[in-house]
Write a protein that holds these residues in place. Structure first.
Motif, PDB file in Angstrom:
ATOM      1  N   LEU A 189       0.827  -1.209   0.000  1.00 59.35           N
ATOM      2  CA  LEU A 189       0.000   0.000   0.000  1.00 59.35           C
ATOM      3  C   LEU A 189       0.864   1.262   0.000  1.00 59.35           C
ATOM      4  CD1 LEU A 189      -2.827  -0.940   2.540  1.00 59.35           C
ATOM      5  CD2 LEU A 189      -2.783  -1.216   0.064  1.00 59.35           C
ATOM      6  N   LYS A 190       1.914   1.253   0.817  1.00 56.61           N
ATOM      7  CA  LYS A 190       2.806   2.416   0.859  1.00 56.61           C
ATOM      8  C   LYS A 190       3.482   2.632  -0.488  1.00 56.61           C
ATOM      9  CE  LYS A 190       6.761   4.303   3.377  1.00 56.61           C
ATOM     10  NZ  LYS A 190       7.775   4.052   4.445  1.00 56.61           N
ATOM     11  N   GLY A 191       3.891   1.541  -1.145  1.00 58.67           N
ATOM     12  CA  GLY A 191       4.523   1.661  -2.445  1.00 58.67           C
ATOM     13  C   GLY A 191       3.572   2.185  -3.504  1.00 58.67           C
ATOM     14  N   ILE A 192       2.322   1.741  -3.479  1.00 59.16           N
ATOM     15  CA  ILE A 192       1.332   2.228  -4.439  1.00 59.16           C
ATOM     16  C   ILE A 192       1.119   3.726  -4.273  1.00 59.16           C
ATOM     17  CG2 ILE A 192      -1.130   2.136  -5.005  1.00 59.16           C
ATOM     18  CD1 ILE A 192      -1.057  -0.848  -4.507  1.00 59.16           C
ATOM     19  N   LYS A 193       0.990   4.175  -3.025  1.00 60.88           N
ATOM     20  CA  LYS A 193       0.792   5.606  -2.762  1.00 60.88           C
ATOM     21  C   LYS A 193       2.001   6.423  -3.211  1.00 60.88           C
ATOM     22  CE  LYS A 193       0.072   8.810   1.101  1.00 60.88           C
ATOM     23  NZ  LYS A 193       1.366   9.520   0.949  1.00 60.88           N
ATOM     24  N   THR A 194       3.194   5.963  -2.840  1.00 62.07           N
ATOM     25  CA  THR A 194       4.414   6.698  -3.184  1.00 62.07           C
ATOM     26  C   THR A 194       4.601   6.797  -4.698  1.00 62.07           C
ATOM     27  OG1 THR A 194       5.468   5.976  -1.133  1.00 62.07           O
ATOM     28  CG2 THR A 194       6.912   6.754  -2.889  1.00 62.07           C
ATOM     29  N   LEU A 195       4.448   5.678  -5.391  1.00 59.69           N
ATOM     30  CA  LEU A 195       4.662   5.662  -6.829  1.00 59.69           C
ATOM     31  C   LEU A 195       3.626   6.514  -7.550  1.00 59.69           C
ATOM     32  CD1 LEU A 195       6.363   4.544  -9.105  1.00 59.69           C
ATOM     33  CD2 LEU A 195       4.883   2.555  -9.198  1.00 59.69           C
ATOM     34  N   THR A 196       2.389   6.473  -7.097  1.00 60.52           N
ATOM     35  CA  THR A 196       1.336   7.278  -7.726  1.00 60.52           C
ATOM     36  C   THR A 196       1.619   8.764  -7.556  1.00 60.52           C
ATOM     37  OG1 THR A 196      -0.272   5.528  -7.247  1.00 60.52           O
ATOM     38  CG2 THR A 196      -1.144   7.681  -7.816  1.00 60.52           C
ATOM     39  N   GLU A 197       2.038   9.169  -6.357  1.00 64.64           N
ATOM     40  CA  GLU A 197       2.313  10.585  -6.104  1.00 64.64           C
ATOM     41  C   GLU A 197       3.561  11.050  -6.861  1.00 64.64           C
ATOM     42  OE1 GLU A 197       0.389  10.971  -1.624  1.00 64.64           O
ATOM     43  OE2 GLU A 197       2.544  10.618  -1.870  1.00 64.64           O
ATOM     44  N   GLN A 198       4.604  10.222  -6.876  1.00 65.87           N
ATOM     45  CA  GLN A 198       5.808  10.598  -7.618  1.00 65.87           C
ATOM     46  C   GLN A 198       5.518  10.716  -9.115  1.00 65.87           C
ATOM     47  OE1 GLN A 198       8.801   7.687  -6.646  1.00 65.87           O
ATOM     48  NE2 GLN A 198       9.209   8.540  -4.620  1.00 65.87           N
ATOM     49  N   SER A 199       4.705   9.829  -9.655  1.00 65.74           N
ATOM     50  CA  SER A 199       4.371   9.875 -11.074  1.00 65.74           C
ATOM     51  C   SER A 199       3.540  11.112 -11.395  1.00 65.74           C
ATOM     52  CB  SER A 199       3.613   8.607 -11.476  1.00 65.74           C
ATOM     53  OG  SER A 199       4.381   7.458 -11.196  1.00 65.74           O
ATOM     54  N   ALA A 200       2.598  11.449 -10.497  1.00 71.35           N
ATOM     55  CA  ALA A 200       1.786  12.647 -10.708  1.00 71.35           C
ATOM     56  C   ALA A 200       2.647  13.906 -10.663  1.00 71.35           C
ATOM     57  CB  ALA A 200       0.686  12.714  -9.649  1.00 71.35           C
ATOM     58  N   GLU A 201       3.624  13.911  -9.765  1.00 67.76           N
ATOM     59  CA  GLU A 201       4.518  15.075  -9.667  1.00 67.76           C
ATOM     60  C   GLU A 201       5.386  15.217 -10.911  1.00 67.76           C
ATOM     61  OE1 GLU A 201       8.025  16.814  -6.714  1.00 67.76           O
ATOM     62  OE2 GLU A 201       6.879  15.029  -6.175  1.00 67.76           O
ATOM     63  N   GLY A 202       5.834  14.070 -11.461  1.00 66.16           N
ATOM     64  CA  GLY A 202       6.670  14.121 -12.656  1.00 66.16           C
ATOM     65  C   GLY A 202       5.891  14.193 -13.950  1.00 66.16           C
ATOM     66  N   GLY A 203       4.569  14.051 -13.874  1.00 73.18           N
ATOM     67  CA  GLY A 203       3.751  14.115 -15.066  1.00 73.18           C
ATOM     68  C   GLY A 203       3.895  12.915 -15.973  1.00 73.18           C
ATOM     69  N   VAL A 204       4.196  11.740 -15.405  1.00 68.49           N
ATOM     70  CA  VAL A 204       4.356  10.521 -16.196  1.00 68.49           C
ATOM     71  C   VAL A 204       3.411   9.459 -15.652  1.00 68.49           C
ATOM     72  CG1 VAL A 204       6.754  11.020 -16.767  1.00 68.49           C
ATOM     73  CG2 VAL A 204       6.226   9.704 -14.704  1.00 68.49           C
ATOM     74  N   SER A 205       3.222   8.394 -16.433  1.00 66.12           N
ATOM     75  CA  SER A 205       2.374   7.302 -15.974  1.00 66.12           C
ATOM     76  C   SER A 205       3.074   6.538 -14.860  1.00 66.12           C
ATOM     77  CB  SER A 205       2.051   6.358 -17.133  1.00 66.12           C
ATOM     78  OG  SER A 205       3.248   5.814 -17.670  1.00 66.12           O
ATOM     79  N   SER A 206       2.276   5.966 -13.968  1.00 68.40           N
ATOM     80  CA  SER A 206       2.849   5.335 -12.779  1.00 68.40           C
ATOM     81  C   SER A 206       3.511   3.992 -13.075  1.00 68.40           C
ATOM     82  CB  SER A 206       1.753   5.130 -11.732  1.00 68.40           C
ATOM     83  OG  SER A 206       0.784   4.214 -12.208  1.00 68.40           O
ATOM     84  N   GLY A 207       3.073   3.292 -14.095  1.00 67.73           N
ATOM     85  CA  GLY A 207       3.600   1.967 -14.387  1.00 67.73           C
ATOM     86  C   GLY A 207       2.951   0.870 -13.575  1.00 67.73           C
ATOM     87  N   LEU A 208       1.957   1.225 -12.729  1.00 71.78           N
ATOM     88  CA  LEU A 208       1.252   0.222 -11.945  1.00 71.78           C
ATOM     89  C   LEU A 208       0.360  -0.635 -12.843  1.00 71.78           C
ATOM     90  CD1 LEU A 208       0.131   2.369  -8.875  1.00 71.78           C
ATOM     91  CD2 LEU A 208       1.773   0.505  -8.823  1.00 71.78           C
ATOM     92  N   ALA A 209       0.160  -1.864 -12.429  1.00 72.24           N
ATOM     93  CA  ALA A 209      -0.730  -2.753 -13.182  1.00 72.24           C
ATOM     94  C   ALA A 209      -2.194  -2.467 -12.882  1.00 72.24           C
ATOM     95  CB  ALA A 209      -0.410  -4.210 -12.862  1.00 72.24           C
ATOM     96  N   VAL A 210      -2.480  -1.550 -11.977  1.00 71.52           N
ATOM     97  CA  VAL A 210      -3.846  -1.188 -11.621  1.00 71.52           C
ATOM     98  C   VAL A 210      -4.002   0.316 -11.788  1.00 71.52           C
ATOM     99  CG1 VAL A 210      -3.180  -1.011  -9.196  1.00 71.52           C
ATOM    100  CG2 VAL A 210      -5.586  -1.223  -9.792  1.00 71.52           C
ATOM    101  N   ASP A 211      -5.130   0.724 -12.368  1.00 68.61           N
ATOM    102  CA  ASP A 211      -5.467   2.147 -12.472  1.00 68.61           C
ATOM    103  C   ASP A 211      -6.128   2.558 -11.155  1.00 68.61           C
ATOM    104  OD1 ASP A 211      -6.484   4.665 -12.961  1.00 68.61           O
ATOM    105  OD2 ASP A 211      -6.974   4.229 -15.051  1.00 68.61           O
ATOM    106  N   ILE A 212      -5.387   3.272 -10.312  1.00 69.68           N
ATOM    107  CA  ILE A 212      -5.856   3.575  -8.964  1.00 69.68           C
ATOM    108  C   ILE A 212      -7.144   4.399  -8.985  1.00 69.68           C
ATOM    109  CG2 ILE A 212      -5.297   4.863  -6.863  1.00 69.68           C
ATOM    110  CD1 ILE A 212      -4.018   2.167  -6.990  1.00 69.68           C
ATOM    111  N   ARG A 213      -7.213   5.383  -9.857  1.00 69.63           N
ATOM    112  CA  ARG A 213      -8.408   6.230  -9.904  1.00 69.63           C
ATOM    113  C   ARG A 213      -9.632   5.421 -10.330  1.00 69.63           C
ATOM    114  NH1 ARG A 213      -7.612  11.503  -9.116  1.00 69.63           N
ATOM    115  NH2 ARG A 213      -5.519  12.374  -9.345  1.00 69.63           N
ATOM    116  N   GLU A 214      -9.456   4.597 -11.316  1.00 70.94           N
ATOM    117  CA  GLU A 214     -10.572   3.768 -11.777  1.00 70.94           C
ATOM    118  C   GLU A 214     -10.946   2.718 -10.730  1.00 70.94           C
ATOM    119  OE1 GLU A 214     -11.631   0.699 -15.460  1.00 70.94           O
ATOM    120  OE2 GLU A 214      -9.853   1.992 -15.552  1.00 70.94           O
ATOM    121  N   TYR A 215      -9.958   2.160 -10.060  1.00 74.17           N
ATOM    122  CA  TYR A 215     -10.209   1.135  -9.046  1.00 74.17           C
ATOM    123  C   TYR A 215     -11.054   1.689  -7.911  1.00 74.17           C
ATOM    124  CZ  TYR A 215      -9.244  -2.360  -5.424  1.00 74.17           C
ATOM    125  OH  TYR A 215      -9.376  -3.297  -4.433  1.00 74.17           O
TER     126      TYR A 215
END
Length: 487
Positions: A189-215
């Motif tokens: 859970l911590k990794g999902i949150k961190t990666l999502t926030e870092q990707s949003a800050e950098g303006g790139v896709s997160s690379g997660l296998a799940v779309d957090i917003r859609e989920y």
């Protein structure tokens, strides 16, 4: 088979069979006494009380007791052989494994990556030290960003559902293995949150296998996760992660941006000044109700502080909460609670500063910046608070951290002062002042009361250099033993 204290399994088995043999011997003796009554007795003994008859009467009188002793002995033997504790452990372990079936594949990946990381860290620890002064620069050589484990990228919608179900099942288990599996799940859970926030800050896709917003757009899933994390945020060792992920869920559900957009220094200063009159009322005590407000204010103060530092001006302390906490400590009835609130405030502010700057170093460029973080209006006021033993562990940690990072290499200090043509001049001007001021305060603290200083040193050492205790050795070298500073 369980090992009985004071003897091995063989010794316990010998005593068990000896007890069984004794019971059988008593029963056989009683039976033989009855069978031989007609064959012997009257022919050999003439006159006087009949011993066979006495034995028979005694047996009739105590037969019930012997039967109960035999029954209890046989029951104890049966329990010894069956070992119900082993059966309970076996059933509990089997139930635990059954609870983990849905995330078994993920657990294997986590364990493999953990073993690989352990091997790499052991290789890095084999680097030889080059002496005390040569290791000074190592204090400031930190990672640029928090690393997200690779297994986080493999979590899809179904696996995220399984993680929730597994965490719910694990709540009724108290074994150490269950704690380890809970740690694994919350690390995801911590990794999902961190990666999502870092990707949003950098303006790139997160690379997660799940779309957090859609989920989490699925209201059923959103409510299920809120219920689970709400329970975890109230108690247990994962309160902080659960609380942070709850806020993360709320931001996603309400469509809020996950990263603060970068602003120019001028606009950041103007925004901070315009928002200053709207500062909420500072609570009187820290509690479960006031903690979120306290953490939110600390995070906002960290963002405002970074903006002021980047703008090259002095931070505005008119509405900063730390100044109010310091003012309250002048009143004895409010002092203890104000110190506790200030400690929580500083701890969360340091954490937010690290998330913003992506480095472990404090973003303080001048001595005035450090005074602002500590809520001091002047150096004399901070010195007076040190003499009165009012500085908390978190305040001392900031002073030690500011002192140690002045020994960093100029390349590392570039993360704080920048890399333009004026950066070198700022370093030459402000770094010696920060070093001398912080060292003088630390020595005064050690002389007045060494206990809190030692606690702060241990805290910072555990955060920064737990492997080689470099922080602890440096503080002892310059503060405890008062060695001269290098020129």
């Amino acid at each position: 088979m369980r090992v009985v204290p004071g003897g091995g399994p063989r010794k316990g088995s010998v005593w068990t069979w000896a007890l069984v043999g004794f019971v059988l011997l008593v029963l056989a003796a009683a039976a033989l006494g009855q069978a031989g009554y007609e064959d012997e007795g009257l022919d050999r003994i003439k006159g006087g009380p009949d011993p066979i008859e006495r034995i028979s009467e005694t047996w009739q009188q105590w037969r019930g007791v012997f039967v109960w002793i035999a029954a209890v002995s046989l029951l104890l033997v049966a329990l010894k052989l069956a070992n119900p504790f082993r059966i309970y452990d076996s059933i509990s372990e089997r139930l635990l494994k059954r609870s983990l079936l849905s995330v078994d594949e993920l657990l294997k990946r986590i364990q493999e990556e953990a073993e690989a990381a352990t091997e790499n860290s052991q290789k890095e620890e084999t680097v030889a030290e080059e002496g005390l002064l040569a290791g000074l620069a190592e204090v400031a050589e930190f990672a640029d960003a928090e690393q997200v484990p690779a297994y986080v990228l493999t979590v899809n919608d179904l696996m995220l559902d399984n993680i929730r179900v597994t965490l719910k099942r694990l709540r009724r288990f108290t074994e150490s293995n269950a704690d380890r599996y809970r740690d694994y799940m919350f690390s995801v859970l911590k990794g999902i949150k961190t990666l999502t926030e870092q990707s949003a800050e950098g303006g790139v896709s997160s690379g997660l296998a799940v779309d957090i917003r859609e989920y989490f757009a699925d209201d059923k899933r959103y409510q299920a996760w809120r219920k689970l994390l709400g329970h975890a945020a109230k108690r247990g060792r994962h309160q902080e992660i659960a609380h942070a992920f709850l806020l993360f869920l709320r931001d996603i559900k309400e469509g809020r941006p996950l990263a603060v957009p970068k602003q120019t220094a001028a606009s950041a200063v103007a925004m901070a000044l315009s928002a200053a009159p709207q500062t909420p009322e500072i609570p009187k005590a820290v509690s479960e109700e006031t903690l979120p407000a306290l953490q939110k204010a600390a995070a906002q103060e960290a963002r405002d502080f970074c903006s002021f530092v980047q703008a090259g001006g002095a931070a505005d302390g008119t509405h900063a909460w730390q100044f109010e906490f310091v003012r309250r400590q002048r009143q004895i009835p409010l002092r203890n609670e104000a110190q506790r609130m200030f400690a929580v405030f500083l701890s969360h502010e340091r954490k937010t500063l690290r998330e913003i700057t992506k480095i472990r170093m404090l973003p303080c460029r001048t001595w005035e910046h450090i005074l602002h973080m500590l809520g001091a209006e002047s150096g004399d006021q901070l010195q007076k608070r040190a003499e009165d033993k009012l500085l908390s562990t978190q305040e001392i940690v900031i002073l030690e951290k500011a002192f140690l990072q002045t020994f960093a290499k100029r390349e590392a200090l570039g993360h704080v002062y920048g890399r333009d043509k004026d950066a070198g001049l700022m370093m030459d001007l402000h770094v010696p002042q920060i070093r001398s001021q912080t060292l003088a305060l630390l020595r005064k603290l050690y002389q007045a009361e060494p206990g809190p200083l030692d606690d702060a040193t241990q805290t910072l050492n555990d955060e920064e250099t737990p492997q080689n205790n470099q922080v602890k050795r440096l503080i002892e070298h310059y503060v405890h033993h008062r060695h001269d500073l290098p020129r």
